[in-house]
Motif scaffolding. Sequence first.
Motif, PDB file in Angstrom:
ATOM      1  N   ARG A  97       0.815  -1.218   0.000  1.00  0.00           N
ATOM      2  CA  ARG A  97       0.000   0.000   0.000  1.00  0.00           C
ATOM      3  C   ARG A  97       0.849   1.268   0.000  1.00  0.00           C
ATOM      4  O   ARG A  97       0.446   2.296   0.529  1.00  0.00           O
ATOM      5  N   ASN A  99       2.473   3.427   1.266  1.00  0.00           N
ATOM      6  CA  ASN A  99       2.850   4.127   2.500  1.00  0.00           C
ATOM      7  C   ASN A  99       3.703   5.371   2.266  1.00  0.00           C
ATOM      8  O   ASN A  99       4.639   5.640   3.011  1.00  0.00           O
ATOM      9  N   LEU A 100       3.357   6.122   1.232  1.00  0.00           N
ATOM     10  CA  LEU A 100       4.023   7.414   1.064  1.00  0.00           C
ATOM     11  C   LEU A 100       3.555   8.347   2.175  1.00  0.00           C
ATOM     12  O   LEU A 100       2.477   8.160   2.736  1.00  0.00           O
ATOM     13  N   PHE A 101       4.373   9.353   2.478  1.00  0.00           N
ATOM     14  CA  PHE A 101       3.984  10.326   3.500  1.00  0.00           C
ATOM     15  C   PHE A 101       3.061  11.360   2.844  1.00  0.00           C
ATOM     16  O   PHE A 101       3.510  12.129   1.994  1.00  0.00           O
ATOM     17  N   PRO A 102       1.786  11.397   3.235  1.00  0.00           N
ATOM     18  CA  PRO A 102       0.823  12.234   2.499  1.00  0.00           C
ATOM     19  C   PRO A 102       1.049  13.728   2.662  1.00  0.00           C
ATOM     20  O   PRO A 102       0.582  14.510   1.845  1.00  0.00           O
ATOM     21  N   HIS A 103       1.773  14.122   3.711  1.00  0.00           N
ATOM     22  CA  HIS A 103       1.982  15.554   3.945  1.00  0.00           C
ATOM     23  C   HIS A 103       3.248  16.066   3.283  1.00  0.00           C
ATOM     24  O   HIS A 103       3.654  17.208   3.492  1.00  0.00           O
ATOM     25  N   LEU A 112      13.454  12.883   2.654  1.00  0.00           N
ATOM     26  CA  LEU A 112      13.331  12.856   4.121  1.00  0.00           C
ATOM     27  C   LEU A 112      14.385  11.989   4.809  1.00  0.00           C
ATOM     28  O   LEU A 112      15.087  12.447   5.720  1.00  0.00           O
ATOM     29  N   ALA A 113      14.497  10.736   4.372  1.00  0.00           N
ATOM     30  CA  ALA A 113      15.428   9.834   5.062  1.00  0.00           C
ATOM     31  C   ALA A 113      16.903  10.193   4.804  1.00  0.00           C
ATOM     32  O   ALA A 113      17.690  10.231   5.747  1.00  0.00           O
ATOM     33  N   TYR A 145       1.694  16.228  -4.291  1.00  0.00           N
ATOM     34  CA  TYR A 145       1.448  15.434  -3.092  1.00  0.00           C
ATOM     35  C   TYR A 145       0.921  14.066  -3.512  1.00  0.00           C
ATOM     36  O   TYR A 145       0.287  13.947  -4.566  1.00  0.00           O
ATOM     37  N   SER A 147      -1.590  12.324  -2.781  1.00  0.00           N
ATOM     38  CA  SER A 147      -3.021  12.215  -3.077  1.00  0.00           C
ATOM     39  C   SER A 147      -3.337  12.618  -4.514  1.00  0.00           C
ATOM     40  O   SER A 147      -4.409  12.305  -5.024  1.00  0.00           O
ATOM     41  N   ARG A 161      11.972   6.290  -3.153  1.00  0.00           N
ATOM     42  CA  ARG A 161      12.237   6.660  -1.763  1.00  0.00           C
ATOM     43  C   ARG A 161      13.115   5.609  -1.081  1.00  0.00           C
ATOM     44  O   ARG A 161      14.054   5.946  -0.353  1.00  0.00           O
ATOM     45  N   ALA A 162      12.817   4.335  -1.339  1.00  0.00           N
ATOM     46  CA  ALA A 162      13.641   3.274  -0.748  1.00  0.00           C
ATOM     47  C   ALA A 162      15.040   3.282  -1.359  1.00  0.00           C
ATOM     48  O   ALA A 162      16.040   3.118  -0.658  1.00  0.00           O
TER      49      ALA A 162
END
Lengths: 252, 219
Positions: A97, A99-103, A112-113, A145, A147, A161-162
Amino acid sequence: MSLIRTVEISKTFGANEVMRKVSMTAEQGEVIAVIGPSGAGKSTLLRALCGLETITDGEIYIDDELLEKRSEGREVEKINSERRKEMLLRLGMVFQRFNLFPHKTARENIMLAPINVKKMSTKEAEAKANALLDRVGLSDKADEYPSRLSGGQQQRVAIARALAMEPEVMLFDEPTSALDPELVGEVLTVMSDLAKSGTSMIVVTHEMGFAREAANKVIFMCDGELAEEAPPSEFFSNPKNPRARQFLRSIL
Amino acid sequence: MNAIEQIINWMPALVRASGWTLALTVTSVFAALAISIFLALGKISHKPYLKYPSSAYVFFFRGTPLLMQLFFIYYALPNLVPAFTIKSRFMAAFIAFSLNVAAYLAEIIRAAIESIDKGQMEASRTLGLSYVQAMRLVIIPQAYRRMIPPICNEFIMVLKDTSLVSIIAVTDLTFQTKMIASNKASQLVYIPSMIIYLIMTGFFTIIFNKLEKKFAIYD
Ligand SMILES: Nc1ncnc2c1ncn2[C@@H]1O[C@H](COP(=O)(O)OP(=O)(O)O)[C@@H](O)[C@H]1O
Ligand SMILES: [Mg+2]
């Protein structure tokens, strides 16, 4: 040297043994497809590897170094937690799913990481994020974003991202199962490209075409056990395990 | 003297008293917010030495009457433990309200944090973020927007509940109203007082609605 090696790892939830004595290895550059019916323990295996689930019994090695050794739930050998964190950074995880950061925008998700864990400068992280977005074909969506992205686009951002943490091996837990059928292809393309470029991968998937084409090895899991392990050509033409045969018949 | 003139004469005292009502509400909600973040994180934590004291705190302050807590801090505590004597009535009210409201806000914050999908924490952890980093950078910023409406609601509740402090003679709007009503033998004063309460709650409701709209960007 093996990237990942497990020795008879088991996991129980209460009285329910959902993974039983699974021993497997992943070598550098290998692409492993993990297949099997729902509830077989495939997710549990990946989650145990990346530290989201604590095994009850067995040993896990990363680059031949002990990550975890437990017996009946108790830690047999104490591993330094800082060291453990470092070792776990070598595994990247992609979820069903996303799991991206929606904000955060797509680019910020990727940055971010590296900024907060690797202490990379914002400028450097941004350049890296842009390069990765380009690699997954989403340069034009950098400032959107999650969404506002389709499922396939979100999953590609999640892969980027990974990758931004430069893991030695990428774990995928049914990365296309939550996608509308017409969006599966774009994600599989990105994954095939990764495989071709030599990235080590362990992929839980129901996409048999991908398993056949991109994998060097198929692991078949059933009832919490690793029931068969074979090269894809062998596995798909002549599965030895009767449950594997039944499973293949049911889905093909 | 007609009613209008009477009301105009009372106004300066009522407005001054409203100042105390507002001051108590704002200061105690802010103090409560600071306390409640720790309580909420404590309740969520898996560490027993954080979890149980936080839970016990919330249980106590939500499970006993606010008026009783106020009496306890102002009357009982100085007798039991002289070191805890609080001379200022306002200070006693401020302490009681801060401690009490913190328990309610802690539940609001905890619920908001727990409403965030578990996948967010899992993704954060597999990217190498620590628990504290994940909370700070990923979970709380998302929970933040979900807590704004119930926190605003709580603020309005506190604004009204502060009328309890009139019982220990803090000169808030309710106390002043009672004073006027008894001294001047005029019961009319309750009407302008309640209108002032309505103006205050109405004002904050409008402000908070604006705030909520502003925080709904990325949906
Ligand atoms: N957190 C959990 N608590 C209890 N049971 C669980 C939990 N996670 C998974 N299980 C159970 O473990 C079994 C294997 O699950 P999973 O590894 O997700 O299978 P798969 O990914 O192969 O479908 C299932 O029967 C599932 O219900
Ligand atoms: Mg699964």
